[in-house]
Design an enzyme around this catalytic site. Structure first.
Site, PDB file in Angstrom:
ATOM      1  N   ASP A 207       0.683  -1.115   0.124  1.00 27.61           N
ATOM      2  CA  ASP A 207       0.096   0.002   0.019  1.00 27.61           C
ATOM      3  C   ASP A 207       0.824   1.296   0.138  1.00 27.61           C
ATOM      4  OD1 ASP A 207      -3.110   0.295   0.911  1.00 27.61           O
ATOM      5  OD2 ASP A 207      -1.772   2.107   1.222  1.00 27.61           O
TER       6      ASP A 207
ATOM      7  N   THR B 186     -13.741  -5.010  -7.188  1.00 27.33           N
ATOM      8  CA  THR B 186     -14.970  -5.414  -8.108  1.00 27.33           C
ATOM      9  C   THR B 186     -14.644  -4.231  -9.221  1.00 27.33           C
ATOM     10  OG1 THR B 186     -16.248  -5.641  -6.187  1.00 27.33           O
ATOM     11  CG2 THR B 186     -17.517  -5.034  -7.935  1.00 27.33           C
TER      12      THR B 186
ATOM     13  N   ARG C 160     -18.399 -10.206   3.691  1.00 27.16           N
ATOM     14  CA  ARG C 160     -19.211  -9.390   4.302  1.00 27.16           C
ATOM     15  C   ARG C 160     -18.593  -8.651   5.549  1.00 27.16           C
ATOM     16  NH1 ARG C 160     -23.458 -13.230   6.407  1.00 27.16           N
ATOM     17  NH2 ARG C 160     -21.413 -14.284   6.177  1.00 27.16           N
TER      18      ARG C 160
ATOM     19  N   LYS D 271     -19.900 -11.021 -10.036  1.00 22.83           N
ATOM     20  CA  LYS D 271     -19.978 -10.067  -8.725  1.00 22.83           C
ATOM     21  C   LYS D 271     -21.048  -9.137  -8.674  1.00 22.83           C
ATOM     22  CE  LYS D 271     -18.800  -7.911  -5.051  1.00 22.83           C
ATOM     23  NZ  LYS D 271     -17.928  -8.052  -4.114  1.00 22.83           N
TER      24      LYS D 271
ATOM     25  N   LEU E 297     -33.733 -11.001   4.050  1.00 22.95           N
ATOM     26  CA  LEU E 297     -35.258 -10.616   3.800  1.00 22.95           C
ATOM     27  C   LEU E 297     -35.557  -9.715   5.320  1.00 22.95           C
ATOM     28  CD1 LEU E 297     -37.168 -13.917   2.314  1.00 22.95           C
ATOM     29  CD2 LEU E 297     -36.591 -11.428   1.380  1.00 22.95           C
TER      30      LEU E 297
ATOM     31  N   ALA F 152     -36.501  -6.721   6.713  1.00 17.98           N
ATOM     32  CA  ALA F 152     -36.919  -5.192   6.129  1.00 17.98           C
ATOM     33  C   ALA F 152     -36.189  -4.230   7.087  1.00 17.98           C
ATOM     34  CB  ALA F 152     -38.389  -4.968   6.283  1.00 17.98           C
TER      35      ALA F 152
ATOM     36  N   CYS G 292     -20.522  -1.588  -0.784  1.00 20.52           N
ATOM     37  CA  CYS G 292     -20.747  -2.428  -2.002  1.00 20.52           C
ATOM     38  C   CYS G 292     -22.161  -2.233  -2.699  1.00 20.52           C
ATOM     39  CB  CYS G 292     -20.414  -3.877  -1.459  1.00 20.52           C
ATOM     40  SG  CYS G 292     -18.931  -4.225  -1.137  1.00 20.52           S
TER      41      CYS G 292
ATOM     42  N   LYS H  68     -22.713   1.407  -4.622  1.00 23.48           N
ATOM     43  CA  LYS H  68     -21.767   1.397  -5.557  1.00 23.48           C
ATOM     44  C   LYS H  68     -21.850   0.464  -6.491  1.00 23.48           C
ATOM     45  CE  LYS H  68     -17.530   0.123  -4.447  1.00 23.48           C
ATOM     46  NZ  LYS H  68     -16.803  -0.966  -5.465  1.00 23.48           N
TER      47      LYS H  68
ATOM     48  N   LYS I  10     -23.948  -1.124   9.303  1.00 26.24           N
ATOM     49  CA  LYS I  10     -24.288  -2.292   9.873  1.00 26.24           C
ATOM     50  C   LYS I  10     -23.702  -2.540  11.165  1.00 26.24           C
ATOM     51  CE  LYS I  10     -21.614  -5.861   7.533  1.00 26.24           C
ATOM     52  NZ  LYS I  10     -21.653  -7.079   6.804  1.00 26.24           N
TER      53      LYS I  10
END
Ligand code: UDX
Length: 449
Positions: free
Chosen positions: A30, A124, A156, A209, A255, A257, A265, A268, A326
């Site tokens: 990096d 991606t 994830r 993807k 599923l 809600a 991800c 975008k 999240k």
């Protein structure tokens, strides 16, 4: 085996650490020298459960290294992975490939004619990028001995290590059998676990993807719209989700809600797929709708809070629980908090927020928020509380204590983590997603009859 991971961001770091755990010699590269020197001291720049231990262990075992430049990586590398960022390009929604192209140029300068190296896109990237990278390398270094592979990640945040170590599948695309052999050798521990490994063309792998993420985003958007309908007709979206999800063709995951999807991800990648498909003359209208519905949904969430608080929050304190997109991450990218909090402030609210790990990141993006020390501090004097992220510690709120601290017992649960009857029994005015009042439709039908 020996590989280089270009990019020590989320994907590069997790993938690099996991490959080193498989026994591969990995160097993560990096250009950010400060980050590299911190990584060499095992200071991890992101919050991901288990990652610091994995990095420490493999650094100590001498299998995981960090460098600021590809030129320091030594010779005879079996594969160079491109794991750099592909953010949304300003203005048009396309993926910005400047870091990928730079990586291609760096790799061209690194490869030699006497050693076969696989170049793998893990970032991606839009369909066709693998071939573009190959062209850039071939032009800059015609004698280089290499082949191209696309190997998308399906990690994830919050459970990325588990997702890497025990994936549902591994997908890689290439035209070269020699490159496929290298990929099979790298993923050998997963073959032993009988993980399905799907080998495709470059283009199919790249599209897989985007299609996977767009499908999941559509699944969430579908249940969110069903949730809205549930509110109107007096149904419960969690029951409906269970009822449809147990059909094996539908599946019960994704599923839940909520206030609309966010993260690094889905927003975008759905947008990039829309643009790619438009450009190819084969628009994916369903995904166009998903993008539009989700954006509007996120923008509309603040009004639920205002309505629950009696129609005005001007000059009132509002407790916001959770700001990360999240739980188990400090990632704020496209988090619903970035829509809800400014809208509440615009309506005159004094926002006091708490998140177990994301407050430092959030403070850079959300001005004039009072960042609190814990959940109960946030309740102090609040005219309403809103749950934006379903962190575990918000699942066990002491309702009596919260109520005694608040100016009014109003709870807006945008993640459906409580049972309405429990919150109501505790004396709260409780609003959630898609769990509407019973028999509302029949009542309104009778009225209009
Ligand atoms: C996603 C994909 O799952 C992963 O395979 C890909 O590689 C990267 O993008 P991530 O963004 O880390 O992973 O999070 P994910 O758990 O998929 O959640 C994305 C968003 O959807 C979050 O805002 C989450 O709250 C929301 N979501 C998810 C729902 O609203 N309902 C659900 O049922 C699931």
């Amino acid at each position: 085996m020996k590989i280089v991971m270009l990019g020590a961001g989320y994907v590069g770091l997790v993938s690099g650490a996991c490959f080193s755990e498989f026994g591969v010699d990995v160097t993560c590269v990096d250009p950010d020298e400060g980050k590299i020197s911190r990584l060499n001291d095992s200071v991890i720049p992101i919050f991901e459960p288990g990652l610091d231990d994995l990095v420490r262990k493999n650094v100590a075992a001498g299998r995981l290294h960090f460098e600021a430049s590809l030129s320091k990586c030594g010779a005879k590398v079996d594969a160079v992975f491109i794991a750099v960022g592909t953010p949304t390009r300003r203005g048009d929604g396309h993926a910005d490939l400047k870091y990928v192209y730079q990586a291609a140029k760096d790799i061209a300068g690194f490869l030699t004619p006497d050693h076969f190296t696989v170049i793998v896109t893990k970032s991606t990237v839009p369909i066709g990028t693998g071939r573009e990278v190959a062209e850039i390398v071939r032009e800059a270094n015609p004698k280089a001995d290499f082949a191209m592979v696309s190997n998308p990640e399906f990690l994830r945040e919050g459970s990325a290590i588990e997702d890497f170590m025990r994936p549902d599948r591994v997908v890689f695309g290439t035209d070269s059998e020699k490159a496929a052999e290298v990929m099979r050798a790298l993923y050998r521990p997963l073959y032993l676990l009988e993980t399905p490994i799907i080998q495709t063309s470059l283009e199919s792998s790249e599209l897989t993807k985007y299609a996977a993420n767009a499908f999941l985003a559509a699944k969430i958007t579908f249940i969110n719209e069903i949730a809205d309908l549930c509110e109107k007709v007096g149904a419960n979206v969690q029951d409906v989700a269970r009822g449809i999800g147990l059909d094996g063709r539908i599946g019960k995951k994704f599923l839940h809600a909520g206030p609309g999807y966010g993260g690094s991800c889905f927003p975008k990648d759905t947008l990039a797929l829309v643009k790619t498909a438009q450009q190819a003359g084969s628009p994916v209208r369903i995904v166009e709708m998903v993008v539009d519905i989700n954006n509007k949904r996120k923008q509309s969430m603040a009004s639920r809070v205002i309505e629950a608080a009696g129609g005005s929050i001007n000059g009132k304190k509002v407790a916001v629980l959770g700001v990360a997109f999240k739980p188990n991450t400090d990632d704020m990218r496209d988090s619903v908090a970035l829509d809800v909090i400014p809208a509440l402030q615009k309506a005159g609210a004094i926002v006091q927020a708490f998140d177990p790990v994301a407050m430092k990141e959030a403070a850079k993006l959300l001005p004039n928020v009072n960042w609190m020390n814990d959940t109960y501090d946030a309740f102090e004097g609040a005219a309403a509380a809103v749950i934006l992220t379903e962190w575990n510690e918000f699942r066990t709120i002491d309702f009596d204590r919260a109520k005694s601290l608040m100016a009014a017992p109003v709870l807006v649960d945008l993640r459906n983590i409580y049972k309405p009857e429990d919150a109501v029994a505790a004396g709260f005015s409780y609003t959630s997603i898609g769990r509407g009042a019973k028999d509302r439709l029949s009542v309104s039908k009778r009225k209009s009859a």
